[in-house]
Scaffold this motif. Sequence first.
Motif: not given
Length: 321
Positions: A154-169
């Motif tokens: 909700e707070f961290v953008s990494v590009g236009e209309n893209a939010r940071i995500e840590a995908a964990v497997t």
Amino acid sequence: MTGDGAVQAGSAGPSALDLATAMRLLPHWARRGDLRGEVVVGNASDLPADGAGEAVTGAGDVEELLTRFLGGDLDEAASALTAAIGRTVVDRFPRLSRVGTDDGIVLVGGSASGRALRLSLAPRPAEPGDGPDPADLGPGSGERLACVNRLLGEFVSVGENARIEAAVTFAEHGLDLAEAADPGTAVDEWWRENGADLVDDDEIYDEDEDDLDALSPAEFTTFLNVFEAGNLYRAAEGASLLGAISADEMESARPRFPDELLVAHLGRDLFATIFARLADGGPAPLVYGLDVNVDGHFNWGGGTGCLILFGGTEVAVVLIE
């Protein structure tokens, strides 16, 4: 009616907080797993009539009510989350009041658009109801990872209309690393056979370069510092674009914007949750990296990449993008 309390993607700053997720996480950050936080947002006619209540006039009042019910003396992380909840509630629902209950806190509020809020913090039922079980947010849980990821995005953008995500497997590796003569060799051999199944990103994983880069504790700490610095910078940029802080304040001493401490602690909790699951009372996981920044110099791509962490029985692949 919706129970998620979310706002549109791409927002940032004091109103970016997903209230429902924040209230689910709050008791656990406050080490009060015996409590349950819930938020329902909808049309006023759809919400239960709680009756008249005592007016709540500011974010500080909301913060004080929640802090007192949580037992007071909250640590920095829980305090930051409580303060963010207070600011967000008052910002979105300025007509706010507290409704008396015997064993908890209930806040009801209304917005100029006609939307209504019911926020509650109360003892957790002995038998979980139809909603998410708060017990699922304990250390190492997948639900906790999902909550932290959502709030951080909700707070961290990494590009236009893209939010940071840590995908964990997570996957079981079947290795006995405690007894292996050379754990690094055992990990490399396992990765050559299984890595492509766990990293679905051609820009990061190259089958012609199979070997992982082992990260020393110092290098891993450097990566975490870069990850946090990147999150804070991007979040500050979002706050600046919304006018929450000025361009000069972007370069000022911390905190530069209201939720800076919260953003920092969300990133820390993300990795603490992963480590709690992998360690499970044993030694710290072995850490490897693919396309990660360990030189300590932040750039726009700093803090992204792929980490591979080998615990006693499981491996975690953390793809941050």
